[in-house]
Design a protein around this motif. Structure first.
Motif, PDB file in Angstrom:
ATOM      1  N   TYR A  56      48.694  20.809  31.811  1.00 36.05           N
ATOM      2  CA  TYR A  56      48.831  20.156  30.510  1.00 36.05           C
ATOM      3  C   TYR A  56      48.730  21.118  29.331  1.00 36.05           C
ATOM      4  CZ  TYR A  56      48.414  15.684  32.906  1.00 36.05           C
ATOM      5  OH  TYR A  56      48.628  14.602  33.727  1.00 36.05           O
ATOM      6  N   ASP A  57      48.189  22.296  29.539  1.00 37.79           N
ATOM      7  CA  ASP A  57      48.046  23.234  28.431  1.00 37.79           C
ATOM      8  C   ASP A  57      47.913  24.648  28.985  1.00 37.79           C
ATOM      9  OD1 ASP A  57      47.772  24.246  25.879  1.00 37.79           O
ATOM     10  OD2 ASP A  57      46.145  22.901  25.305  1.00 37.79           O
ATOM     11  N   ARG A  58      48.250  25.634  28.152  1.00 38.08           N
ATOM     12  CA  ARG A  58      48.137  27.032  28.579  1.00 38.08           C
ATOM     13  C   ARG A  58      46.750  27.584  28.317  1.00 38.08           C
ATOM     14  NH1 ARG A  58      48.327  30.076  23.883  1.00 38.08           N
ATOM     15  NH2 ARG A  58      48.230  31.970  25.139  1.00 38.08           N
ATOM     16  N   ARG A  59      45.902  26.839  27.608  1.00 33.00           N
ATOM     17  CA  ARG A  59      44.513  27.245  27.343  1.00 33.00           C
ATOM     18  C   ARG A  59      43.589  26.113  27.765  1.00 33.00           C
ATOM     19  NH1 ARG A  59      44.056  26.918  22.262  1.00 33.00           N
ATOM     20  NH2 ARG A  59      42.381  28.355  21.759  1.00 33.00           N
ATOM     21  N   VAL A  60      42.510  26.465  28.434  1.00 35.68           N
ATOM     22  CA  VAL A  60      41.622  25.464  29.015  1.00 35.68           C
ATOM     23  C   VAL A  60      40.171  25.801  28.682  1.00 35.68           C
ATOM     24  CG1 VAL A  60      40.689  24.647  31.228  1.00 35.68           C
ATOM     25  CG2 VAL A  60      43.149  24.717  30.870  1.00 35.68           C
ATOM     26  N   LEU A  61      39.406  24.773  28.331  1.00 37.02           N
ATOM     27  CA  LEU A  61      37.973  24.914  28.052  1.00 37.02           C
ATOM     28  C   LEU A  61      37.181  24.435  29.258  1.00 37.02           C
ATOM     29  CD1 LEU A  61      35.581  25.347  26.014  1.00 37.02           C
ATOM     30  CD2 LEU A  61      35.878  22.933  25.389  1.00 37.02           C
ATOM     31  N   ILE A  62      36.169  25.195  29.626  1.00 37.49           N
ATOM     32  CA  ILE A  62      35.268  24.823  30.720  1.00 37.49           C
ATOM     33  C   ILE A  62      33.863  24.729  30.135  1.00 37.49           C
ATOM     34  CG2 ILE A  62      34.411  25.383  33.022  1.00 37.49           C
ATOM     35  CD1 ILE A  62      37.486  27.188  31.716  1.00 37.49           C
ATOM     36  N   ASP A 102      31.795  22.047  42.704  1.00 36.97           N
ATOM     37  CA  ASP A 102      31.746  23.216  43.575  1.00 36.97           C
ATOM     38  C   ASP A 102      33.016  24.036  43.333  1.00 36.97           C
ATOM     39  OD1 ASP A 102      33.827  21.897  45.025  1.00 36.97           O
ATOM     40  OD2 ASP A 102      32.333  20.899  46.285  1.00 36.97           O
ATOM     41  N   ARG A 103      33.126  25.167  44.020  1.00 35.23           N
ATOM     42  CA  ARG A 103      34.243  26.079  43.767  1.00 35.23           C
ATOM     43  C   ARG A 103      35.590  25.455  44.124  1.00 35.23           C
ATOM     44  NH1 ARG A 103      34.132  31.603  42.620  1.00 35.23           N
ATOM     45  NH2 ARG A 103      36.047  32.766  43.096  1.00 35.23           N
ATOM     46  N   GLU A 104      35.638  24.709  45.204  1.00 32.37           N
ATOM     47  CA  GLU A 104      36.891  24.067  45.602  1.00 32.37           C
ATOM     48  C   GLU A 104      37.318  23.046  44.543  1.00 32.37           C
ATOM     49  OE1 GLU A 104      38.788  21.422  49.287  1.00 32.37           O
ATOM     50  OE2 GLU A 104      36.701  22.114  49.385  1.00 32.37           O
ATOM     51  N   GLY A 105      36.365  22.262  44.082  1.00 29.64           N
ATOM     52  CA  GLY A 105      36.674  21.295  43.031  1.00 29.64           C
ATOM     53  C   GLY A 105      37.066  21.981  41.733  1.00 29.64           C
ATOM     54  N   LEU A 106      36.456  23.126  41.452  1.00 26.47           N
ATOM     55  CA  LEU A 106      36.779  23.881  40.243  1.00 26.47           C
ATOM     56  C   LEU A 106      38.230  24.359  40.286  1.00 26.47           C
ATOM     57  CD1 LEU A 106      35.967  25.284  37.601  1.00 26.47           C
ATOM     58  CD2 LEU A 106      35.105  27.207  38.993  1.00 26.47           C
ATOM     59  N   ALA A 107      38.671  24.836  41.438  1.00 22.49           N
ATOM     60  CA  ALA A 107      40.066  25.284  41.573  1.00 22.49           C
ATOM     61  C   ALA A 107      41.030  24.137  41.309  1.00 22.49           C
ATOM     62  CB  ALA A 107      40.294  25.869  42.967  1.00 22.49           C
ATOM     63  N   GLN A 113      45.800  34.198  32.701  1.00 20.73           N
ATOM     64  CA  GLN A 113      44.632  34.722  33.409  1.00 20.73           C
ATOM     65  C   GLN A 113      44.445  34.014  34.750  1.00 20.73           C
ATOM     66  OE1 GLN A 113      41.798  33.894  30.270  1.00 20.73           O
ATOM     67  NE2 GLN A 113      41.654  36.067  29.717  1.00 20.73           N
ATOM     68  N   TRP A 114      44.662  32.712  34.755  1.00 14.79           N
ATOM     69  CA  TRP A 114      44.507  31.928  35.985  1.00 14.79           C
ATOM     70  C   TRP A 114      45.547  32.326  37.027  1.00 14.79           C
ATOM     71  CZ3 TRP A 114      41.610  29.287  39.033  1.00 14.79           C
ATOM     72  CH2 TRP A 114      42.115  28.329  39.898  1.00 14.79           C
ATOM     73  N   GLU A 115      46.774  32.540  36.594  1.00 17.73           N
ATOM     74  CA  GLU A 115      47.825  32.902  37.530  1.00 17.73           C
ATOM     75  C   GLU A 115      47.652  34.322  38.058  1.00 17.73           C
ATOM     76  OE1 GLU A 115      51.410  30.091  35.645  1.00 17.73           O
ATOM     77  OE2 GLU A 115      51.268  32.225  35.132  1.00 17.73           O
ATOM     78  N   GLN A 116      47.129  35.224  37.221  1.00 16.74           N
ATOM     79  CA  GLN A 116      47.003  36.619  37.630  1.00 16.74           C
ATOM     80  C   GLN A 116      45.758  36.881  38.470  1.00 16.74           C
ATOM     81  OE1 GLN A 116      47.234  38.889  33.996  1.00 16.74           O
ATOM     82  NE2 GLN A 116      49.480  38.770  33.901  1.00 16.74           N
ATOM     83  N   ASN A 117      44.661  36.171  38.180  1.00 15.00           N
ATOM     84  CA  ASN A 117      43.416  36.434  38.909  1.00 15.00           C
ATOM     85  C   ASN A 117      42.537  35.186  38.928  1.00 15.00           C
ATOM     86  OD1 ASN A 117      41.113  37.491  40.118  1.00 15.00           O
ATOM     87  ND2 ASN A 117      41.193  39.416  38.956  1.00 15.00           N
ATOM     88  N   PRO A 118      42.873  34.203  39.750  1.00 13.50           N
ATOM     89  CA  PRO A 118      42.115  32.959  39.769  1.00 13.50           C
ATOM     90  C   PRO A 118      40.650  33.144  40.158  1.00 13.50           C
ATOM     91  CG  PRO A 118      43.679  33.049  41.597  1.00 13.50           C
ATOM     92  CD  PRO A 118      44.002  34.173  40.686  1.00 13.50           C
ATOM     93  N   ALA A 136      38.662  35.661  39.477  1.00 11.02           N
ATOM     94  CA  ALA A 136      37.913  36.160  38.322  1.00 11.02           C
ATOM     95  C   ALA A 136      37.636  35.030  37.329  1.00 11.02           C
ATOM     96  CB  ALA A 136      38.681  37.290  37.642  1.00 11.02           C
ATOM     97  N   VAL A 137      38.623  34.145  37.139  1.00  9.69           N
ATOM     98  CA  VAL A 137      38.436  33.005  36.238  1.00  9.69           C
ATOM     99  C   VAL A 137      37.333  32.103  36.773  1.00  9.69           C
ATOM    100  CG1 VAL A 137      39.511  30.901  35.356  1.00  9.69           C
ATOM    101  CG2 VAL A 137      40.772  33.065  35.313  1.00  9.69           C
ATOM    102  N   MET A 138      37.373  31.796  38.068  1.00  4.53           N
ATOM    103  CA  MET A 138      36.350  30.917  38.647  1.00  4.53           C
ATOM    104  C   MET A 138      34.972  31.573  38.638  1.00  4.53           C
ATOM    105  SD  MET A 138      38.221  28.739  41.675  1.00  4.53           S
ATOM    106  CE  MET A 138      38.908  30.127  42.580  1.00  4.53           C
ATOM    107  N   ASP A 139      34.927  32.877  38.855  1.00  2.00           N
ATOM    108  CA  ASP A 139      33.639  33.580  38.788  1.00  2.00           C
ATOM    109  C   ASP A 139      33.022  33.434  37.402  1.00  2.00           C
ATOM    110  OD1 ASP A 139      33.926  34.411  41.391  1.00  2.00           O
ATOM    111  OD2 ASP A 139      34.587  36.447  40.892  1.00  2.00           O
ATOM    112  N   ASP A 140      33.861  33.545  36.374  1.00  2.00           N
ATOM    113  CA  ASP A 140      33.368  33.409  35.001  1.00  2.00           C
ATOM    114  C   ASP A 140      32.886  31.989  34.748  1.00  2.00           C
ATOM    115  OD1 ASP A 140      32.855  34.290  32.340  1.00  2.00           O
ATOM    116  OD2 ASP A 140      34.724  33.352  31.686  1.00  2.00           O
ATOM    117  N   CYS A 141      33.636  31.000  35.225  1.00  2.00           N
ATOM    118  CA  CYS A 141      33.242  29.598  35.050  1.00  2.00           C
ATOM    119  C   CYS A 141      31.916  29.306  35.742  1.00  2.00           C
ATOM    120  CB  CYS A 141      34.324  28.670  35.599  1.00  2.00           C
ATOM    121  SG  CYS A 141      35.917  28.776  34.740  1.00  2.00           S
TER     122      CYS A 141
END
Length: 415
Positions: free
Chosen positions: A223-229, A209-214, A172-177, A179-184
């Motif tokens: 480190y993993d293919r699944r990440v918790l925010i 902030d958004r830059e730090g989130l990226a 999801q991160w590679e295909q639409n970063p 959208a992932v950040m918007d959800d976070c």
């Protein structure tokens, strides 16, 4: 009375291998040698197994040499109840053939693993197949406790207090970063970004902030293919409680408060602060803390009771540590995570309660043996005539046996 052959299994293919080495050597230095013969079992980063007296010293692992004196490569015999560590002895002479020899035999296993391939239920499953007693939480509880996403969903489903969070995959991160950040960002800042299957705060960071989130997401996905925010709190107080026992015999330890998590100068305890800035050769025991934590009795009792409840819900065994965040503004307590094999086995919390490390090891071994006896008390024998009525011919396969003459089929099988 003969001594128990106590296998101490540590290391493994994990980012936390070095922390596990420290925890294991600490434990081996505190075992009551009047009761146990210590058999070190080190699993290296390639998954090779070794035993030998040299593995009881930290300096052996600074630049690990599998061919060094006092180190022997072995494999575990998985035949139920064997417990044999087998080594290959080279043949003698020009035409001599190698032979398999017994290096040691394990009776009880203390698992000192942090992270994947050891704390996550994989090694526990291996030892259950080998029918050996082991000290940690079982397969299911270990798997849930290792995966932060599943753990959070388990706690939430059980009605336990957790902070709001979302999770995403690397795809999801590679295909639409964006959208992932918007959800976070629906959580609000700050947020903490964590790889799903790592401990010791490796790969964990705070984003404001958004830059730090990226940046945080990019780091975690390394480190993993699944990440918790998770949503962050404003200057929370970190509180940790250990639980020891098995079945209904469960006890909570005194509660600790890491000092870097106190007051207006509180900061996130990353790997460096936990291990490299606090005399890391002592593992978690070196971390600066207030013990017991200076909190009100009702909060202490609430956390201790909640910790025992979680221990029972996850069918834990031996010693665990459960970490919490306390929000002074709302007086709310939130579960951060459970460590089913905590750093340094949380011995320092039990020392504060008057229990020596040697006695803690005794209790862990006792829990392992009791759980092993309970597991072997199950009935594994269920006899029916189903095999007599199976018909594997034709297109229907096994389903075609339902009406086979002279057999009851699946529905008719009786004990």
């Amino acid at each position: 009375m003969s001594k128990i052959q106590l296998g101490v299994i540590f290391g493994s293919r994990s980012c936390e291998r070095e922390v596990a080495i420290i925890s294991a050597v600490q434990l081996m230095n505190n075992v009551d040698t009047e009761k146990y013969d210590i058999i070190p079992v080190y699993i290296d980063e390639l998954g090779h197994w070794y035993t030998g007296e040299a593995l009881r010293r930290v300096d052996t692992f600074v630049s690990f040499n599998p061919d060094a004196k006092g180190v022997q490569q072995v494999s575990l015999d998985l035949s139920a109840g064997s417990g044999a560590l087998l080594a290959v002895k080279p043949g003698s002479g020009l035409f001599g053939k190698p032979e398999q020899v017994l290096a040691a035999r394990l009776e009880v296993c203390v698992i000192v693993m942090h992270g994947l391939n050891g704390e996550d239920g994989t090694l526990q499953g291996l030892l259950e197949m080998a029918n050996l007693p082991y000290t940690s939480t079982g397969v299911a509880g270990s798997a849930i406790g290792m995966d932060k996403i599943m753990m959070k969903q388990f706690f939430k489903g059980a009605g336990l207090p957790v902070l709001p969070g979302v999770w995403h995959t690397r795809t999801q991160w590679e295909q639409n970063p964006d959208a992932v950040m918007d959800d976070c960002e629906t959580l609000g800042y700050p947020v903490f970004v964590k790889p799903a299957n790592l401990g010791s705060s490796i790969g964990v960071s705070r984003a404001d902030d958004r830059e730090g989130l990226a940046d945080s997401l990019s780091l975690a996905f390394e480190y993993d293919r699944r990440v918790l925010i998770e949503k962050g709190l404003d200057r929370p107080v970190e509180l940790n409680c250990s639980v020891l026992g098995y079945d209904e015999d469960v006890t909570a330890s005194p509660i600790e408060m890491p000092v870097s998590a106190v007051g207006d100068d509180a900061e996130f305890l990353d790997f460096r602060k936990k291990y490299l800035e606090n005399s890391g050769t002592k593992g978690m025991a070196s971390l600066s803390r207030l013990l017991p934590a200076p909190i009100e009795d009702d909060l202490k009792e609430k956390i201790q009771q909640l910790s025992c409840d979680i221990f029972r819900m996850m069918d834990c065994k031996g010693v665990v540590r459960i970490d919490y965040m306390f929000d002074k503004a709302s007086n709310g307590v939130y579960i951060t995570e459970i460590n089913t094999i905590p750093g340094s086995l949380s011995f320092y919390l039990w020392e504060n309660a008057g229990m020596s490390y040697a006695k803690l090891i005794d209790r862990m071994v006792d829990c392992a043996i009791r759980a092993h006896e309970d597991r072997n008390a199950r009935s594994y024998a269920f006899t029916s005539d189903i095999l007599q009525s199976v018909n594997l011919g034709g297109g229907k396969g096994a389903k075609g046996a339902k009406g086979a003459k002279g057999g009851a089929g699946c529905k008719g099988a009786k004990a």
